[in-house]
Design an enzyme around this catalytic site. Structure first.
Site, PDB file in Angstrom:
ATOM      1  N   ASP A   9       0.846  -1.190   0.000  1.00 45.03           N
ATOM      2  CA  ASP A   9       0.000   0.000   0.000  1.00 45.03           C
ATOM      3  C   ASP A   9       0.883   1.242   0.000  1.00 45.03           C
ATOM      4  O   ASP A   9       1.673   1.443   0.915  1.00 45.03           O
ATOM      5  CB  ASP A   9      -0.878  -0.046   1.264  1.00 45.03           C
ATOM      6  CG  ASP A   9      -1.870   1.106   1.325  1.00 45.03           C
ATOM      7  OD1 ASP A   9      -1.972   1.856   0.339  1.00 45.03           O
ATOM      8  OD2 ASP A   9      -2.535   1.243   2.360  1.00 45.03           O
ATOM      9  N   ASP A 105      -3.264   2.647  -5.759  1.00 46.23           N
ATOM     10  CA  ASP A 105      -2.103   2.663  -4.855  1.00 46.23           C
ATOM     11  C   ASP A 105      -1.941   1.404  -4.020  1.00 46.23           C
ATOM     12  O   ASP A 105      -1.160   1.369  -3.082  1.00 46.23           O
ATOM     13  CB  ASP A 105      -2.160   3.897  -3.946  1.00 46.23           C
ATOM     14  CG  ASP A 105      -3.321   3.849  -2.971  1.00 46.23           C
ATOM     15  OD1 ASP A 105      -4.329   3.191  -3.278  1.00 46.23           O
ATOM     16  OD2 ASP A 105      -3.216   4.465  -1.901  1.00 46.23           O
ATOM     17  N   GLU A 106      -2.675   0.353  -4.356  1.00 48.00           N
ATOM     18  CA  GLU A 106      -2.578  -0.880  -3.569  1.00 48.00           C
ATOM     19  C   GLU A 106      -2.554  -2.094  -4.485  1.00 48.00           C
ATOM     20  O   GLU A 106      -3.324  -2.162  -5.426  1.00 48.00           O
ATOM     21  CB  GLU A 106      -3.831  -1.060  -2.698  1.00 48.00           C
ATOM     22  CG  GLU A 106      -3.991  -0.056  -1.625  1.00 48.00           C
ATOM     23  CD  GLU A 106      -5.298  -0.264  -0.862  1.00 48.00           C
ATOM     24  OE1 GLU A 106      -5.873  -1.377  -0.922  1.00 48.00           O
ATOM     25  OE2 GLU A 106      -5.735   0.691  -0.232  1.00 48.00           O
TER      26      GLU A 106
HETATM   27 MG   LIG Z   1      -2.617   3.953   0.212  1.00 50.47          MG
END
Ligand SMILES: [Mg+2]
Length: 404
Positions: A9, A105-106
């Site tokens: 993350d 973003d993960e």
């Molecule tokens: Mg994040």
């Protein structure tokens, strides 16, 4: 071989990306906010200093400035974030073919066998990924390491920024069970309240209920959270490329039973439009051609599309246009039940690159769209933050027709 899953993350992703091109932003409270000129724009990301000042994702620009008068706002640049995201994923991809982005973003990584191959411990491998992303890209990530996806995800949330958390069959009770039950993935506010009434406030208390009691309390479909609390998640990581960026986005569904009334059709359309809109936002894209196809119970197929005068990623708009299209070519009602619907959008561009055709829209119309965008981006931010699908837009749960 025992399964090994990483959840990686990126910390404060949009804000971290902005700091790459403007390092001065590291030393001031800053937030990425849609439409900062406009008081109703909302905060979609913020840096640590803004966080300390009490600024929260989904605050309006106005609220954020009240909490933190010297805050600096930056307009989102989705294509740039996507580029950084691609670079980060390319690093992950050097270690495994099974990289599944869960959002911009993960990503989940199936790292089964990697410790043996690299002759490194699980933790050392995660630390190496963190170091590489930091050195080569310039942003930090948190990594959760575990034997299933849910625990890996919870591991990456457990400690951040720039941290590794390893959750094993031996230690998960110590690490996760004391946490509030609302920290468990897919536990929304309503479920947490329901459990609270029974005196269940931690993940451990939920896990230790007899399963039958959890099913009785939560219902069959929600009871999977009991499995998650006990580490019984069998979700697999999809291979890289499974979800590549596309020229069009579409989602379809065959309903559990035929849709007959206008309201039922509207429910199905809202649900599918939400999935299309979520995919668009996930990719940072907008589209300008909406298409709808429907299947009758006899599998007759009808299809129609229309070009909009502007680009959109709004669920509300995609749903409205789709309903109009259906009403144009289908006489909704007893005589014409619908078995399946697919909604698609094409002529895609990256958000922020649309040559603004606002002039085509009246002021009132353009204000309405801004407001709707504010609502939908708040919902998207909430979902991103909580990993929850609990917030919905006008369809709720309709298990009757197959929508959960
Ligand atoms: Mg994040």
């Amino acid at each position: 071989m025992k399964p090994l899953i990483f959840h990686c993350d990126c910390n404060n992703f949009f804000a971290s990306c902005e700091c790459l091109t403007n390092p001065a932003l590291r030393d001031v409270p800053m937030a990425v906010a849609g439409d900062p000129e406009n008081r109703v724009g909302i905060v979609v990301a913020k840096n640590q200093l803004a966080k300390l000042a009490g600024v929260r994702t989904t605050d309006t620009v106005w609220q954020a400035r009240k909490k933190c008068p010297n805050i600096v706002f930056v307009t989102p640049r989705h294509r740039f974030y996507k580029e950084i995201s691609d670079k980060v994923n390319a690093i992950y991809h050097e270690y495994t073919d099974y990289v599944e982005p869960a959002s911009i973003d993960e990503s989940y990584l199936d790292m089964t066998g990697a410790p043996e191959y690299y002759k490194l411990s699980e933790r050392a491998l995660a630390d190496r990924l963190r170091a590489r992303v930091k050195d080569e890209i310039g942003i930090t990530i948190s990594v959760g390491v575990s034997y299933n996806k849910i625990f890996a995800k919870m591991g990456s949330d457990y400690k951040k920024p720039d941290a590794t958390t390893v959750i094993t069959p031996e230690n998960y009770k110590d690490i996760l069970w004391p946490l509030p039950v609302s920290d468990l993935m897919f536990v929304g506010r309503a479920t947490a309240a329901l459990l609270g009434k029974k005196g269940i406030t931690t993940i451990g208390e939920l896990a230790q209920l007899p399963r039958a009691e959890a099913v009785a309390l939560l219902g069959q479909s929600e009871s999977s959270i009991w499995d998650y609390a006990n580490g019984l998640d069998e979700g697999t990581v999809k291979p890289w490329g499974y979800r590549e960026s596309a020229k069009s986005v579409s989602h379809g569904m065959t309903f559990k039973r035929n849709l007959v009334t206008e309201e039922e059709v509207r429910t199905g359309v809202s649900y599918l439009a939400d999935r299309v809109a979520s995919s668009l936002r996930f990719n940072g894209q907008k589209g300008a051609v909406v298409s709808v196809s429907i299947k009758s119970p006899e599998l007759k197929l009808k299809q129609k599309q229309t070009a909009l005068e502007h680009y959109t990623w709004l669920q509300h708009e995609i749903a409205d246009v789709s309903m109009q299209l259906i009403n144009d070519f289908w006489r909704i009602g007893e005589q014409a039940p619908i078995r399946a619907i697919t909604i698609g959008i094409s002529k895609l561009i990256m958000s922020g690159e649309e040559t603004e055709q606002v002039s085509l829209l009246g002021d009132e119309e353009s204000e309405k769209r801004k407001k709707q965008d504010k609502i939908e981006s708040a919902i998207a931010a909430l979902r991103r933050k909580t990993g929850s699908k609990a917030v919905t837009l006008g369809f709720g749960k309709n298990e009757d027709i197959g929508i959960k």
